[in-house]
Design an enzyme around this catalytic site. Structure first.
Site, PDB file in Angstrom:
ATOM      1  N   HIS A  48      -1.557   3.496   7.393  1.00 40.74           N
ATOM      2  CA  HIS A  48      -2.233   2.220   7.642  1.00 40.74           C
ATOM      3  C   HIS A  48      -2.240   1.308   6.404  1.00 40.74           C
ATOM      4  CE1 HIS A  48      -5.140  -0.739   8.897  1.00 40.74           C
ATOM      5  NE2 HIS A  48      -6.036  -0.288   8.039  1.00 40.74           N
ATOM      6  N   HIS A  72      -7.518  -1.089   0.472  1.00 38.99           N
ATOM      7  CA  HIS A  72      -8.589  -1.827   1.149  1.00 38.99           C
ATOM      8  C   HIS A  72      -9.640  -0.969   1.842  1.00 38.99           C
ATOM      9  CE1 HIS A  72      -6.117  -1.370   4.819  1.00 38.99           C
ATOM     10  NE2 HIS A  72      -7.257  -1.554   5.458  1.00 38.99           N
ATOM     11  N   GLU A  76     -14.781   1.852   1.672  1.00 39.48           N
ATOM     12  CA  GLU A  76     -15.456   1.989   2.959  1.00 39.48           C
ATOM     13  C   GLU A  76     -15.323   3.404   3.518  1.00 39.48           C
ATOM     14  OE1 GLU A  76     -17.457   0.040   4.243  1.00 39.48           O
ATOM     15  OE2 GLU A  76     -17.669   0.696   6.321  1.00 39.48           O
ATOM     16  N   ASP A  77     -14.141   3.998   3.366  1.00 40.65           N
ATOM     17  CA  ASP A  77     -13.884   5.259   4.072  1.00 40.65           C
ATOM     18  C   ASP A  77     -13.770   6.500   3.195  1.00 40.65           C
ATOM     19  OD1 ASP A  77     -13.899   3.831   6.375  1.00 40.65           O
ATOM     20  OD2 ASP A  77     -11.729   3.633   6.525  1.00 40.65           O
TER      21      ASP A  77
HETATM   22 MN    MN Z   1      -8.059  -0.996   7.413  1.00 36.56          MN
END
Ligand code: MN
Length: 728
Positions: A48, A72, A76-77
């Site tokens: 991704h 990116h 967040e992950d």
């Molecule tokens: Mn993404």
């Protein structure tokens, strides 16, 4: 699956001097932190970010942006922090990743059209750097391309959001191909059956269409050659989504949509654009009202082109777009077509003027009907002046820049504003003055006995909040002064043998109010008494004959001094202002006798206005906290206050004169004096002096302590200690 080397090759091709090391580094880091993670499709997660980076090369982004594409989702992950990113990749990439993380944490569910617009504006306002939006768009595009792996319900939700938010954003940035692809993919997942039917229909007619396109292309090319114009001609069936929109807008079936084919002619100069238009119009009949000159009047996103629809061979309507090479570049890549890179491939987008221009550009609506509207749109206030925040339920509220949590509270409801005692922003407690930032989630804390304060007027920005606060203060001031006026009257009326309650009921006071004081009624009169604008004595003067009005009690001592004072000025105006209330009756507490400059607090008494105490006065310890009120010294009001000083000295002759001189030397008057001697041959002198403020008193005390044979100098805070007659 795209390989890292392909990405690096592409970047080097359009920006030969670019330092691509940061891209390699980002790839390795992303690979490590996303290790073991997979996408819903089962593929390794790293695919991704790689694809996102690849999409970004398509709009020729700088290495920092490409690196951010790879990074990116890391904050967040994964367990990575923005600080870690900054340490490894520098502040620029860290800021981009941070911006993306923030946007990823807000979700949008459309309730009304205006909300979608506000949401788009919020994303724009949150993205201080335009590159954040471009990366977000690339992220969304790849997610849309791979949406098939998700459950249908999720597909619909994401597709809806894409159509409402991200496709219009791509359009605003002028990235035509991205807008088209996002719309097409959204349509596919939102209306799967219709999409399927429509694309089947188109492919069925595919051969016919193909031949037709070839035929028309041939005609145009021949005509151009006849006129010595070099141009590139292409034709294609229109986008499915735009056909669908047309069917919906015109409420017609597919059979009746006849301009499903579009041609594009790309030439070298603007002059040739108009020449080609002339050629097309002289070959086929133009459809009235379908010609648009976006060259003379560009769209808000800088799009330029000539559009016309003509009735082509076999009576088939077809659209023809005519533009230059440069216009085509802008149409496809929008603002990305204007990127300029500094030496070393660094992105030059932070140039202030350019950035301001970009922001302005973003605000311009895309479908402007005429030049007036275009000019009007340039003048419109820019969205960057507004902030967009969330309620805890996810509703969006819009405020002018500088809006505070109090503005927010009043936007929810007047009661919420009036009881607002604090707020949590993004889970953290903030002061009422806190200025809102786009994307903040704001939760207001209310408490039943919290009320608006005049202070609030100094920081709220919305007119709604301002009006509500003023209203509350007005009502409240009136209520406080009304009950104060009643209490004052009740007490003094009784002293004079009058029945206040009866006089109020019988309308007697109403009459006096109107006739003698010219106010609207008894209530207004009582409120005026509470405010201190009218005294009870004045009112009694209208009711009782003069001889029944007892003279004001004044101590003989004070009267004597009043006579001696030059000008003999009576009471000055209130030296203290009560916050939130105008012209409140104020008196100084006898227990602590505050001086200008002291920290003070007000106490709402029963019937005698506000008593001003020292902030730490012990008599307030037991006081009803609800009756405490903020007060402050009125700096404009120059007045003197009595202060008491106790001096312990040896009982020597002439010492009193020395002390008087010391007080005079400190520029003060003695207004009262009490001396007693003690068994151990000392004298205790209690002076009352007039002082302007705390500092003045200190000066006097210093002056006194320098007098020979003075042992101790102390400020007396309680009036009782001097035994003076109270109530003067
Ligand atoms: Mn993404």
């Amino acid at each position: 699956m795209v390989r890292l080397e392909e990405i690096i090759e592409k970047v080097s091709a359009y920006s030969p001097l670019a330092d691509v090391e940061i891209i390699r580094k980002a790839y390795v880091f992303s690979g490590v932190v996303h290790q073991g993670q997979t996408r819903v499709s089962g593929e390794p997660y790293l695919i991704h970010p790689l694809e996102v980076a690849n999409i970004l090369t398509g709009i020729k982004m700088d290495p920092q942006t490409i690196a951010t594409g790879l990074l990116h989702d890391t904050v967040e992950d994964t367990h990575t922090t923005v600080e870690k990113i900054e340490e490894l990749f520098g502040p620029e990439v860290a800021a981009l990743v941070d911006g993306l993380t923030k946007i990823s944490r807000i979700t949008f569910e459309k309730k009304r059209d205006q909300e979608a617009e506000n949401f788009r504006k919020m994303i724009l306002a949150m993205s201080k750097d335009i590159r954040v939006i471009l990366i977000k768009l690339a992220d969304r595009l790849h997610n849309m391309r791979t949406l098939g792996a998700l459950a249908p319900e999720k597909q619909k939700k994401i597709a809806r959001e894409t159509l409402d938010i991200y496709a219009p954003l791509a359009n605003r940035l002028g990235i035509g191909w991205m807008k088209t692809e996002l719309e097409e993919l959204s349509y596919k997942y939102l209306e799967p059956e219709r999409y399927e039917a429509l694309s089947e229909r188109l492919s069925k007619e595919g051969n016919v269409t193909h031949d037709y396109i070839a035929q028309v292309k041939d005609i145009i090319e021949r005509k151009l050659a006849e006129h010595n114009v070099a141009g590139e001609v292409s034709g294609r069936p229109k986008q499915l989504f735009s056909i669908y929109k047309k069917m919906q807008a015109q409420d017609v079936e597919f059979e009746n949509i006849n301009d499903i084919i579009a041609f594009r002619v790309i030439v070298e100069s603007v002059r040739e654009c108009y020449e080609v238009l002339g050629i097309v119009h002289s070959t086929w009949k133009p459809v009235p009202g379908r010609f648009k000159d976006y060259i003379a009047i560009p769209k808000g996103n800088m799009y330029q082109s000539l559009h016309t629809t003509v009735v082509g061979p076999y009576g088939v309507r077809m659209e023809v777009q005519i533009r230059t090479e440069e216009m085509h570049r802008v149409a496809e890549n929008g603002i990305a077509a204007h990127w300029k890179y500094k030496e070393g491939g660094a992105f030059d987008g932070k140039d202030d003027k350019r950035f301001a221009w970009l922001r302005q550009l973003l605000e311009w609506q895309t479908e402007l009907k005429d030049s007036d509207e275009f000019m009007e749109s340039i003048k419109v206030d820019l969205f960057s002046e507004d902030v967009y925040v969330f309620t805890p339920k996810g509703d969006i509220k819009e405020f002018p820049a500088g809006g505070t949590v109090v503005d927010f509270a009043y936007a929810i409801h007047t009661d919420v504003g009036n009881r607002c005692s604090g707020a949590r922003v993004n889970g953290k407690m903030v002061p009422l003055k806190y200025k809102l930032h786009s994307g903040d989630v704001v939760q207001i804390i209310t408490s039943a006995n919290h009320h608006p304060s005049k202070d609030w007027l100094s920081f709220v920005t919305s007119s709604r909040a301002r009006t509500r606060i003023r209203n509350w203060i007005k009502t409240e001031e009136r209520e406080v002064s009304l009950s104060l006026g009643k209490e004052l009257c009740e007490r003094d009326f009784t002293k004079h043998g009058l029945e206040f309650g009866r006089m109020l009921k019988s309308g007697e006071l109403e009459k006096i109010a109107k006739e003698a004081f010219g106010v609207s009624g008894a209530e207004s009169l009582l409120a005026a008494i509470g405010y201190g604008k009218i005294s009870v004595q004045q009112l009694l003067g209208k009711i009782l004959p003069p001889e029944q009005l007892s003279p004001k009690k004044v101590s003989a001592f004070k009267r004597m001094f009043d006579k001696l004072k030059p000008g003999g000025k009576p009471e000055a105006r209130n030296p203290v202002v009560v916050k939130g209330v105008e012209d409140m009756m104020v008196k100084f507490a006898r227990c602590c006798n505050p001086l200008p400059g002291d920290d003070i607090v007000g106490f709402i008494t029963h019937g005698q206005g506000v008593a001003v105490h020292l902030a730490g006065c012990s008599s307030l310890l037991q006081a009803d906290r609800d009756r405490l009120i903020d007060v402050a010294w009125d700096k404009k009001e120059k007045s003197t206050r009595p202060a008491r000083i106790e001096v312990v000295c040896k009982n020597e002759k002439g010492l009193l004169a020395d002390m008087s001189n010391a007080i005079k030397a400190a520029d003060a008057n003695i207004t009262d004096l009490l001396i007693r001697s003690t068994p151990d041959n000392k004298a205790v002198c209690n002076f009352e002096v007039e002082v302007t403020d705390h500092a003045h008193l200190k000066n006097i005390m210093k002056s006194l302590s320098k007098v020979k044979n003075v042992l101790k100098v102390e400020r007396l805070k309680s009036e009782g200690q001097i035994g003076k007659e109270a109530g003067a």
